[in-house]
Design a protein around this motif. Structure first.
Motif, PDB file in Angstrom:
ATOM      1  N   GLU A  19       0.834  -1.207   0.000  1.00 14.02           N
ATOM      2  CA  GLU A  19       0.000   0.000   0.000  1.00 14.02           C
ATOM      3  C   GLU A  19       0.873   1.264   0.000  1.00 14.02           C
ATOM      4  OE1 GLU A  19      -3.512   2.008  -0.387  1.00 14.02           O
ATOM      5  OE2 GLU A  19      -3.251  -0.160  -0.416  1.00 14.02           O
ATOM      6  N   ILE A  20       1.958   1.232   0.751  1.00 11.40           N
ATOM      7  CA  ILE A  20       2.872   2.376   0.777  1.00 11.40           C
ATOM      8  C   ILE A  20       3.532   2.549  -0.590  1.00 11.40           C
ATOM      9  CG2 ILE A  20       4.992   3.315   1.796  1.00 11.40           C
ATOM     10  CD1 ILE A  20       4.143   1.836   4.406  1.00 11.40           C
ATOM     11  N   LEU A  21       3.983   1.454  -1.177  1.00 13.66           N
ATOM     12  CA  LEU A  21       4.613   1.528  -2.501  1.00 13.66           C
ATOM     13  C   LEU A  21       3.631   2.023  -3.563  1.00 13.66           C
ATOM     14  CD1 LEU A  21       6.825  -1.677  -2.437  1.00 13.66           C
ATOM     15  CD2 LEU A  21       7.604   0.713  -2.367  1.00 13.66           C
ATOM     16  N   LYS A  22       2.363   1.686  -3.407  1.00 13.37           N
ATOM     17  CA  LYS A  22       1.337   2.188  -4.330  1.00 13.37           C
ATOM     18  C   LYS A  22       1.254   3.715  -4.235  1.00 13.37           C
ATOM     19  CE  LYS A  22      -3.625   1.901  -5.115  1.00 13.37           C
ATOM     20  NZ  LYS A  22      -4.888   1.374  -4.595  1.00 13.37           N
ATOM     21  N   ILE A  23       1.309   4.233  -3.023  1.00 14.73           N
ATOM     22  CA  ILE A  23       1.284   5.687  -2.828  1.00 14.73           C
ATOM     23  C   ILE A  23       2.531   6.315  -3.442  1.00 14.73           C
ATOM     24  CG2 ILE A  23       1.396   7.524  -1.088  1.00 14.73           C
ATOM     25  CD1 ILE A  23      -0.391   5.701   0.682  1.00 14.73           C
ATOM     26  N   PHE A  24       3.700   5.689  -3.241  1.00  7.79           N
ATOM     27  CA  PHE A  24       4.925   6.206  -3.856  1.00  7.79           C
ATOM     28  C   PHE A  24       4.762   6.302  -5.371  1.00  7.79           C
ATOM     29  CE2 PHE A  24       8.212   4.663  -0.455  1.00  7.79           C
ATOM     30  CZ  PHE A  24       7.620   5.481   0.486  1.00  7.79           C
ATOM     31  N   LYS A  25       4.192   5.271  -5.956  1.00  8.79           N
ATOM     32  CA  LYS A  25       4.004   5.257  -7.414  1.00  8.79           C
ATOM     33  C   LYS A  25       3.065   6.383  -7.845  1.00  8.79           C
ATOM     34  CE  LYS A  25       2.974   2.224 -11.281  1.00  8.79           C
ATOM     35  NZ  LYS A  25       2.647   0.863 -11.700  1.00  8.79           N
ATOM     36  N   GLU A  26       1.958   6.549  -7.129  1.00  5.94           N
ATOM     37  CA  GLU A  26       1.002   7.619  -7.446  1.00  5.94           C
ATOM     38  C   GLU A  26       1.663   8.995  -7.362  1.00  5.94           C
ATOM     39  OE1 GLU A  26      -2.131   7.150  -4.593  1.00  5.94           O
ATOM     40  OE2 GLU A  26      -2.906   5.330  -5.546  1.00  5.94           O
ATOM     41  N   GLU A  27       2.557   9.162  -6.411  1.00  7.15           N
ATOM     42  CA  GLU A  27       3.222  10.447  -6.189  1.00  7.15           C
ATOM     43  C   GLU A  27       4.541  10.568  -6.968  1.00  7.15           C
ATOM     44  OE1 GLU A  27       1.955  13.092  -4.505  1.00  7.15           O
ATOM     45  OE2 GLU A  27       0.178  11.811  -4.543  1.00  7.15           O
ATOM     46  N   LEU A  57      -0.467   9.331   3.387  1.00 17.00           N
ATOM     47  CA  LEU A  57      -0.123   8.362   4.430  1.00 17.00           C
ATOM     48  C   LEU A  57      -1.092   8.452   5.613  1.00 17.00           C
ATOM     49  CD1 LEU A  57       3.772   8.633   4.412  1.00 17.00           C
ATOM     50  CD2 LEU A  57       2.392   6.703   3.601  1.00 17.00           C
ATOM     51  N   LYS A  58      -1.532   9.668   5.954  1.00 18.02           N
ATOM     52  CA  LYS A  58      -2.516   9.822   7.032  1.00 18.02           C
ATOM     53  C   LYS A  58      -3.830   9.139   6.675  1.00 18.02           C
ATOM     54  CE  LYS A  58      -0.640  14.094   8.921  1.00 18.02           C
ATOM     55  NZ  LYS A  58      -0.804  15.548   9.079  1.00 18.02           N
ATOM     56  N   GLU A  59      -4.249   9.286   5.431  1.00 18.03           N
ATOM     57  CA  GLU A  59      -5.470   8.617   4.966  1.00 18.03           C
ATOM     58  C   GLU A  59      -5.308   7.106   5.034  1.00 18.03           C
ATOM     59  OE1 GLU A  59      -6.334  10.077   1.028  1.00 18.03           O
ATOM     60  OE2 GLU A  59      -6.456  12.155   1.728  1.00 18.03           O
ATOM     61  N   MET A  60      -4.155   6.617   4.605  1.00 11.90           N
ATOM     62  CA  MET A  60      -3.891   5.185   4.632  1.00 11.90           C
ATOM     63  C   MET A  60      -3.920   4.642   6.061  1.00 11.90           C
ATOM     64  SD  MET A  60      -0.402   3.267   3.624  1.00 11.90           S
ATOM     65  CE  MET A  60      -0.073   1.780   4.563  1.00 11.90           C
ATOM     66  N   LYS A  61      -3.287   5.371   6.984  1.00 10.92           N
ATOM     67  CA  LYS A  61      -3.206   4.909   8.381  1.00 10.92           C
ATOM     68  C   LYS A  61      -4.587   4.698   8.993  1.00 10.92           C
ATOM     69  CE  LYS A  61      -1.058   5.880  12.816  1.00 10.92           C
ATOM     70  NZ  LYS A  61      -0.259   4.704  13.046  1.00 10.92           N
ATOM     71  N   LYS A  62      -5.529   5.548   8.643  1.00  7.55           N
ATOM     72  CA  LYS A  62      -6.893   5.415   9.167  1.00  7.55           C
ATOM     73  C   LYS A  62      -7.538   4.096   8.760  1.00  7.55           C
ATOM     74  CE  LYS A  62      -7.792  10.384   8.997  1.00  7.55           C
ATOM     75  NZ  LYS A  62      -8.578  11.416   8.329  1.00  7.55           N
TER      76      LYS A  62
END
Length: 98
Positions: free
Chosen positions: A16-24, A74-79
């Protein structure tokens, strides 16, 4: 100005974190894998049959604006993380990079 971001996370959250990295469009980072950690009395990741799994740490250096956008996601993901899967993030200003 740059920010150093450290993301300490349960390995179950890696994709999930790597997905965010890719999006950004974040392509540069350090990933320290298989870190043993104790999140609380009941949540331990020691890489053993008793306390399976490990944690990892992403370290990034990003310009302030890019860092703010990443932190928002990341804050959205953590929730949305399920119980037993944890993550925390620290942010440090960077005075100099050479």
């Amino acid at each position: 100005m740059y920010k150093e971001i450290r993301i300490v996370y349960s390995d179950a959250a890696r994709n999930e974190i790597l997905k965010i990295f890719k999006e950004e469009k974040i392509e540069k980072y350090i990933n320290l894998e298989q870190v043993q950690a104790m999140w609380s009395k009941n949540i331990r990741h020691m890489g053993t049959h008793i306390w399976p799994g490990t944690d990892s740490i992403f370290i990034l250096l990003l310009e302030k604006e890019k860092a703010e956008q990443l932190l928002k996601k990341l804050k959205e993901m953590k929730k949305k993380l399920i119980e037993g899967v944890d993550m925390f993030v620290t942010v440090t200003p960077v005075e100099e990079i050479f």
